[in-house]
Design a protein around this motif. Structure first.
Motif, mmCIF file in Angstrom:
data_model
loop_
_atom_site.group_PDB
_atom_site.id
_atom_site.type_symbol
_atom_site.label_atom_id
_atom_site.label_comp_id
_atom_site.label_asym_id
_atom_site.label_seq_id
_atom_site.Cartn_x
_atom_site.Cartn_y
_atom_site.Cartn_z
ATOM 1 N N GLY A 100 21.868 -40.406 33.320
ATOM 2 C CA GLY A 100 21.809 -38.822 32.933
ATOM 3 C C GLY A 100 20.553 -38.294 33.019
ATOM 4 O O GLY A 100 20.481 -36.869 32.838
ATOM 5 N N ALA A 101 19.461 -38.820 33.678
ATOM 6 C CA ALA A 101 18.185 -38.252 33.646
ATOM 7 C C ALA A 101 18.048 -37.258 34.821
ATOM 8 O O ALA A 101 18.963 -37.158 35.881
ATOM 9 N N PHE A 102 17.159 -36.388 34.886
ATOM 10 C CA PHE A 102 16.868 -35.397 35.858
ATOM 11 C C PHE A 102 16.046 -36.096 36.740
ATOM 12 O O PHE A 102 14.841 -36.312 36.443
ATOM 13 N N VAL A 103 16.405 -35.904 38.265
ATOM 14 C CA VAL A 103 15.335 -36.615 39.126
ATOM 15 C C VAL A 103 14.804 -35.718 40.033
ATOM 16 O O VAL A 103 15.601 -34.841 40.668
ATOM 17 N N ILE A 104 13.420 -35.529 40.046
ATOM 18 C CA ILE A 104 12.622 -34.794 41.165
ATOM 19 C C ILE A 104 12.287 -35.788 42.148
ATOM 20 O O ILE A 104 11.303 -36.479 41.907
ATOM 21 N N ALA A 105 12.652 -35.416 43.423
ATOM 22 C CA ALA A 105 12.187 -36.340 44.692
ATOM 23 C C ALA A 105 10.969 -35.548 45.189
ATOM 24 O O ALA A 105 11.066 -34.373 45.500
ATOM 25 N N LYS A 118 16.835 -40.300 52.023
ATOM 26 C CA LYS A 118 17.784 -41.179 50.935
ATOM 27 C C LYS A 118 17.398 -40.561 49.903
ATOM 28 O O LYS A 118 18.087 -40.750 48.747
ATOM 29 N N LEU A 119 15.913 -40.591 49.427
ATOM 30 C CA LEU A 119 15.439 -40.356 47.989
ATOM 31 C C LEU A 119 15.901 -38.882 47.630
ATOM 32 O O LEU A 119 16.290 -38.705 46.791
ATOM 33 N N ALA A 120 15.689 -38.012 48.581
ATOM 34 C CA ALA A 120 16.051 -36.573 48.352
ATOM 35 C C ALA A 120 17.679 -36.673 48.057
ATOM 36 O O ALA A 120 18.170 -35.853 46.921
ATOM 37 N N GLU A 162 14.756 -31.615 45.365
ATOM 38 C CA GLU A 162 13.642 -31.958 46.214
ATOM 39 C C GLU A 162 12.535 -31.060 46.318
ATOM 40 O O GLU A 162 12.716 -30.083 46.323
ATOM 41 N N ILE A 163 11.340 -31.841 46.433
ATOM 42 C CA ILE A 163 10.129 -31.116 46.857
ATOM 43 C C ILE A 163 9.584 -31.904 48.114
ATOM 44 O O ILE A 163 9.127 -33.025 48.200
ATOM 45 N N LEU A 164 9.925 -30.841 49.412
ATOM 46 C CA LEU A 164 9.555 -31.502 50.506
ATOM 47 C C LEU A 164 8.257 -30.940 51.197
ATOM 48 O O LEU A 164 7.940 -29.801 50.988
ATOM 49 N N LEU A 165 7.482 -31.979 51.263
ATOM 50 C CA LEU A 165 5.983 -31.655 51.791
ATOM 51 C C LEU A 165 6.127 -32.166 53.098
ATOM 52 O O LEU A 165 5.581 -33.286 53.717
ATOM 53 N N ALA A 166 6.320 -31.262 54.148
ATOM 54 C CA ALA A 166 6.450 -31.490 55.588
ATOM 55 C C ALA A 166 5.139 -31.709 56.246
ATOM 56 O O ALA A 166 4.652 -30.668 56.906
ATOM 57 N N THR A 167 4.424 -32.611 55.814
ATOM 58 C CA THR A 167 3.049 -32.640 56.401
ATOM 59 C C THR A 167 3.010 -33.051 58.007
ATOM 60 O O THR A 167 1.936 -32.965 58.742
#
Length: 296
Positions: A153-158, A166-168, A174-179
């Protein structure tokens, strides 16, 4: 399978033969792209900070999860929160592939241990928030943490550097850092690591601004555990309350080294108990407490 952007080679053929300054310019350009990727992610970071602040206010804990460079960057962020923003140590958890030894030793196979990831997440509750960090977005340990955390039930930030990961998919946000490609192919300690560091810094800082740990750009929850921090705290009290540093130092003594009640006593609260009542009524928000003090 399509190669992930962070694993691809860029236009750096022969870089080992280039002049030193040219190599450094290429590396700096990679770092600049990293910060540009963070700027593109600010809406997601803002949403994550809002969710995290509300959950911490409700009594939840913050857990950082990951492997290799990603968890080392994450631990650096979390370990600064108590001294900078007064966050209780007990509210911060670290779910590390390979355990704490992996912070210093290269335990490469630990990132493949899904069972350990799930086991480390077993103690999480629905009140907790997990920040799961992986450049690839596919690290088995970290994905397993995210999946088990959500089961709890935890809130997950990827926090990831590749889209469609898969993690997102296992996370709530999702915090996507498109480097993109690294100057040294696959070395995500470079641009990806810089972007992770910056994004986590922004996320935790905005979260604590929302929690009232910052007033006019000053750290009003700073801990006074050494002489340098004590001087800093006295300067903060003096600046906010508009008093001499000597007066601020006296108030800090009465307040047990805590900036907020010291400010309120300098601003007219008759004693530490009165200052604390003002803070409690304002839910720890110094600006609101100062306004209420002025009205009494």
């Amino acid at each position: 399978m399509t190669e992930r952007p962070t694993e691809q080679s860029g236009s750096y053929r022969g870089i080992d033969t280039w002049p030193d300054v040219q190599i450094l310019e290429a590396l700096v350009a990679g770092q600049e792209r990293a910060i540009a990727a963070v700027r593109q992610a600010t809406p997601a970071i803002a949403e994550a900070a809002d969710r995290l602040a509300r959950r911490l206010s409700a009594g939840g804990r913050l857990a950082y999860a990951g492997a290799g460079t990603s968890i080392r960057v994450a631990v650096q962020d979390g370990s600064e929160l108590p001294a900078t923003f007064g966050m209780p140590e007990a509210k911060i958890l670290y779910l590390i592939a390979g355990g704490r030894a992996a912070m210093f030793d290269t335990l490469a196979d630990a990132e493949d241990d899904e069972a350990d990831g799930a086991a480390q997440a077993d103690d999480l509750t629905a009140a907790d928030t997990v920040i799961a960090v992986a450049a690839s977005g596919s690290t088995p340990f970290t994905v397993a943490v995210a999946k088990r955390a959500r089961e709890k039930g935890a809130f997950v930030i990827a926090v990831v550097n590749n889209a469609g990961s898969k993690l997102a998919a296992a996370a709530d946000l999702e915090i996507l850092l498109a480097t993109g490609p690294e100057v040294i192919a696959g070395s995500t300690r470079l641009a990806a690591g810089t972007a992770q560091k910056a994004a986590l810094n922004l996320l935790s800082t905005l979260t604590h601004i929302k929690l009232g740990a910052v007033h006019d750009g000053l750290m009003v929850n700073v801990e006074t555990g050494n002489a340098k921090l004590r001087r800093r705290a006295a300067g903060i009290v003096a600046a906010i309350a508009g008093v001499e540093v000597a007066r601020a130092d006296e108030a800090l003594d009465l307040a047990g080294g805590h900036v907020k009640p010291a400010v309120l006593m300098c601003a007219g609260a008759k004693d530490i108990a009165a200052a604390q009542r003002l803070l409690d009524a304002a839910n720890g928000n110094l600006r609101l407490a100062i306004a209420r003090n002025a009205d009494t």
